[in-house]
Design a protein around this motif. Structure first.
Motif, PDB file in Angstrom:
ATOM      1  N   HIS A   1     -18.014  10.198 -23.531  1.00 54.92           N
ATOM      2  CA  HIS A   1     -18.699   8.912 -23.369  1.00 54.92           C
ATOM      3  C   HIS A   1     -19.128   8.403 -24.741  1.00 54.92           C
ATOM      4  N   ASP A   2     -19.838   7.285 -24.738  1.00 55.36           N
ATOM      5  CA  ASP A   2     -20.269   6.658 -25.986  1.00 55.36           C
ATOM      6  C   ASP A   2     -21.782   6.636 -26.128  1.00 55.36           C
ATOM      7  N   PHE A   3     -22.454   7.654 -25.574  1.00 55.82           N
ATOM      8  CA  PHE A   3     -23.910   7.684 -25.629  1.00 55.82           C
ATOM      9  C   PHE A   3     -24.422   8.243 -26.953  1.00 55.82           C
ATOM     10  N   GLY A   4     -23.541   8.808 -27.763  1.00 59.69           N
ATOM     11  CA  GLY A   4     -23.957   9.497 -28.970  1.00 59.69           C
ATOM     12  C   GLY A   4     -24.243  10.953 -28.680  1.00 59.69           C
ATOM     13  N   GLY A   5     -24.569  11.719 -29.717  1.00 63.16           N
ATOM     14  CA  GLY A   5     -24.870  13.133 -29.529  1.00 63.16           C
ATOM     15  C   GLY A   5     -23.632  13.954 -29.249  1.00 63.16           C
ATOM     16  N   ASN A   6     -23.801  15.044 -28.537  1.00 60.48           N
ATOM     17  CA  ASN A   6     -22.732  15.996 -28.280  1.00 60.48           C
ATOM     18  C   ASN A   6     -22.484  16.079 -26.775  1.00 60.48           C
ATOM     19  N   VAL A   7     -21.300  16.532 -26.396  1.00 63.65           N
ATOM     20  CA  VAL A   7     -20.974  16.789 -24.994  1.00 63.65           C
ATOM     21  C   VAL A   7     -20.612  18.267 -24.888  1.00 63.65           C
ATOM     22  N   ILE A   8     -21.387  19.008 -24.118  1.00 61.79           N
ATOM     23  CA  ILE A   8     -21.222  20.455 -24.030  1.00 61.79           C
ATOM     24  C   ILE A   8     -20.405  20.782 -22.773  1.00 61.79           C
ATOM     25  N   HIS A   9     -19.193  21.276 -22.978  1.00 58.06           N
ATOM     26  CA  HIS A   9     -18.299  21.595 -21.866  1.00 58.06           C
ATOM     27  C   HIS A   9     -18.428  23.071 -21.502  1.00 58.06           C
ATOM     28  N   LEU A  10     -18.562  23.339 -20.204  1.00 62.00           N
ATOM     29  CA  LEU A  10     -18.439  24.699 -19.701  1.00 62.00           C
ATOM     30  C   LEU A  10     -17.064  24.817 -19.061  1.00 62.00           C
ATOM     31  N   VAL A  11     -16.230  25.677 -19.637  1.00 65.85           N
ATOM     32  CA  VAL A  11     -14.805  25.712 -19.325  1.00 65.85           C
ATOM     33  C   VAL A  11     -14.427  27.069 -18.740  1.00 65.85           C
ATOM     34  N   LEU A  12     -13.731  27.047 -17.615  1.00 65.28           N
ATOM     35  CA  LEU A  12     -13.181  28.277 -17.048  1.00 65.28           C
ATOM     36  C   LEU A  12     -11.806  28.537 -17.638  1.00 65.28           C
ATOM     37  N   ALA A  13     -11.586  29.769 -18.093  1.00 60.37           N
ATOM     38  CA  ALA A  13     -10.295  30.140 -18.682  1.00 60.37           C
ATOM     39  C   ALA A  13     -10.122  31.650 -18.567  1.00 60.37           C
ATOM     40  N   ARG A  14      -8.893  32.101 -18.862  1.00 53.76           N
ATOM     41  CA  ARG A  14      -8.566  33.526 -18.766  1.00 53.76           C
ATOM     42  C   ARG A  14      -8.444  34.150 -20.142  1.00 53.76           C
ATOM     43  N   LEU A  15      -9.029  35.337 -20.283  1.00 50.40           N
ATOM     44  CA  LEU A  15      -8.831  36.133 -21.488  1.00 50.40           C
ATOM     45  C   LEU A  15      -7.472  36.825 -21.425  1.00 50.40           C
ATOM     46  N   PRO A  16      -6.924  37.249 -22.564  1.00 47.50           N
ATOM     47  CA  PRO A  16      -5.669  38.002 -22.550  1.00 47.50           C
ATOM     48  C   PRO A  16      -5.807  39.257 -21.680  1.00 47.50           C
TER      49      PRO A  16
END
Length: 589
Positions: free
Chosen positions: A203-218
């Motif tokens: 978005h354009d609110f300024g600041g940072n956007v903190i994503h919590l992401v699901l993913a697989r480790l090797p």
């Protein structure tokens, strides 16, 4: 078009008369100075912000929508300024932990503010709701370093949050996701993959956007047991806390949606984005469900908020719109609110909204008890009720909220179908609440398959026993006796039906065929209990106005006579079993 009116009078009635809010606050460490008067004054100011700042942006924001140009997301005109005003006024940190700069106010106030946000601007409310959910996941599962680095600015609202779960081939079944996380040797990971349906992804609110992401480790196990959760910010954060270089993530496109046009729902590409593990390896789903359970309650309140706003507009319109003659034929034209069919639609919506708000407040009080009560037994008891009711709140509030939006649109007739009056936006916006954060069918299966068997079936039994004891306690006006008896009879049938489903066990066909009907049955009975409680408390109140006393009594009678009988059809359908559903071969369906 009538302006939205924050339901402060009903909120004050619930806190001060229906539930012993003041006594509860005295018993919870850190909340001793909170009472009904303070809560009402805070929420009155929050309601003003919603009505005066956010509602005027709702329709223009829907019409303008979000844009993606040269990789940058732009929200509709006025949204960024409104968000900064929201943060500056302190609303973002209302229930946040004081140790990270939050105000530490009870969850009850947060849920009621969320309702008003949802009534006035569903798209805007998602930014704050998702951030709060991300905060909960980090607070419960993140390392001390992640908490100290990210939580203060997220709780203040300077930074926002997003949850990145879904992939094109992995929606409800997250075990199918393919996003990868490669260790970089310094405790961080490189995230690679594409996620879809990511609300507030940029978005354009300024600041940072903190994503919590699901993913697989090797070498992670297959299925859901091999999923990990990672925190990945839009901008990397320097040692001194300032924002550094852009992380390796980008917005591939914005989804074109039926509703919530002012909310940027993103396709997110993670091209080696740096992330840090939240919680234990291969246990990301456990950490993510902390966020998702918080979001499911929030989404339920979104459905409540839409229903409240739509019903308010429909009542105002029905009082002014002149059509047809009075039921005795002596007058005409008359306001359409005098016609029984219109009156039934309005009463249905009001019955759902008022009972939903009551259940939302009761559930939030249980959440505060579970988090803060000094007695472990009380904490565990309350946590059980919250677990039991989470799928009910999410699914029933959004189903009933959508039904109310459609009924309210119907009151407007043709005017409800055109954009000018705003009713069609309520219908479009409300629809997503039944889908995201786990479809309502998934919620129903969670209730039947996971929540009913908790404590060997004693959890729902305890809930039913509590309702039964209150329903049949002495007192209350005689005019309420018929409604009380009807709710008691429905509760008895619900208890028997619950034992029937517990006896079926884990048969997926039987449980799946019954789940949605059972959840609706459960919700209607719970609403009935609360209507009896509200009407009884109103009748006994020394402070309630004559108008409030009459409204609560008549609505309780209406609910018991006209809506509670739905449970009879639901029960018959459930007891018919799965055969009628599964008999036809899928190839010839």
């Amino acid at each position: 078009m009538a302006a939205y009116i924050p339901p402060i009078d009903d909120i004050t009635f619930l806190l001060g008369e229906v539930f012993d809010f003041d006594a509860l606050m005295v018993a919870l460490p850190g909340c001793e100075e909170v009472n009904t008067g303070l809560a009402a004054s805070i929420l009155e100011e929050g309601g003003k912000f919603c009505a005066e700042v956010l509602e005027p942006l709702n329709r223009p924001g829907d019409e303008e929508g979000c844009r993606l140009e040269k990789g940058a997301v732009t929200t509709p005109k006025g949204f960024a300024d409104a968000y900064r005003a929201f943060v500056a006024a302190g609303w973002a940190g209302l229930s946040g932990a004081p140790e990270f700069g939050g105000q530490g106010l009870p969850r009850v106030l947060q849920i009621l503010l969320d309702e008003m946000l949802s009534s006035t601007n569903l798209s805007f409310g998602l930014f704050t709701g998702l951030t709060r959910g991300a905060v909960e996941a980090i607070a419960h599962h993140g390392s001390d370093q992640l908490k100290q680095k990210y939580l203060p600015r997220m709780i203040s609202g300077e930074w926002t949050g997003a949850m990145a779960l879904t992939e094109s081939s992995a929606g409800t079944d997250l075990g199918l996701l393919t996003s990868r996380a490669e260790p970089l040797g310094d405790g961080s990971f490189a995230l690679k993959g594409t996620k879809i349906f990511i609300s507030s992804g940029d978005h354009d609110f300024g600041g940072n956007v903190i994503h919590l992401v699901l993913a697989r480790l090797p070498n992670a196990p297959t299925g859901v047991k091999g999923i990990s959760l990672f925190l990945s910010p839009k901008f990397l954060v320097n040692q001194n806390g300032s924002l550094g270089e852009r992380n390796g993530m980008s917005v591939g496109s914005l989804e074109h949606k039926m509703g919530i046009h002012a909310q940027p729902t993103c396709v997110m590409n993670y091209d080696g984005a740096i992330g840090w593990l939240v919680g234990e390896p291969d246990r990301g789903l456990n950490a993510m469900f902390t966020m998702m359970n918080a979001e499911r309650l929030f989404v339920g309140v979104q459905g409540l908020g839409i229903g409240e706003a739509a019903n308010q507009k429909a009542v105002a319109y029905a009082r002014e719109r002149l059509q047809g003659r009075s039921t005795d034929g002596a007058r005409g034209p008359v306001p359409i609110i005098e016609h029984p069919d219109v009156r039934k639609m309005l009463l249905t919506g009001r019955s759902f909204a008022d009972a939903g708000r009551a259940l939302g407040v009761w559930t939030a009080m249980q959440m505060d008890i579970a988090a803060l009560h000094p007695d472990e037994g009380e904490r565990n008891k309350a946590a059980g009720f919250v677990a039991l009711l989470t799928p009910v709140v999410k699914a029933a509030f959004t189903d009933f909220g959508f039904e109310t939006a459609v009924l309210s649109q119907q009151v407007f007739g043709g005017h409800g179908y055109i954009r000018e009056w705003g009713m069609e936006q309520y219908v479009r916006d409300a629809r997503i609440t039944q889908i995201y954060e786990g479809t309502n069918g998934v919620q129903a299966m969670d209730l039947v398959g996971r929540k009913l068997p908790m404590e060997d079936g004693d959890l729902p039994r305890r809930f039913f026993a509590m309702m039964r004891a209150e329903l049949f306690a002495a007192g209350g006006p005689a005019e309420l006796d018929t409604a009380k008896a009807a709710v008691g009879e429905a509760l008895a049938r619900l208890a028997k039906l619950t034992e029937h489903l517990l006896a079926i066990g884990e048969d997926p066909s039987e449980g799946g065929s019954s789940a949605s009907d059972y959840l609706c049955f459960f919700a209607l009975v719970t609403f009935g209990w609360l209507w009896v409680r509200m009407a009884g408390k109103a009748a006994a109140s020394a402070h309630a106005t004559a108008e409030l006393k009459q409204r609560k009594l008549i609505l309780a009678q209406f609910f018991a006579a006209r809506l509670l009988p739905r449970t009879l059809g639901l029960e018959a359908a459930i007891r018919s079993g799965a055969s009628a559903i599964m008999a036809l071969d899928a190839d010839i369906l």
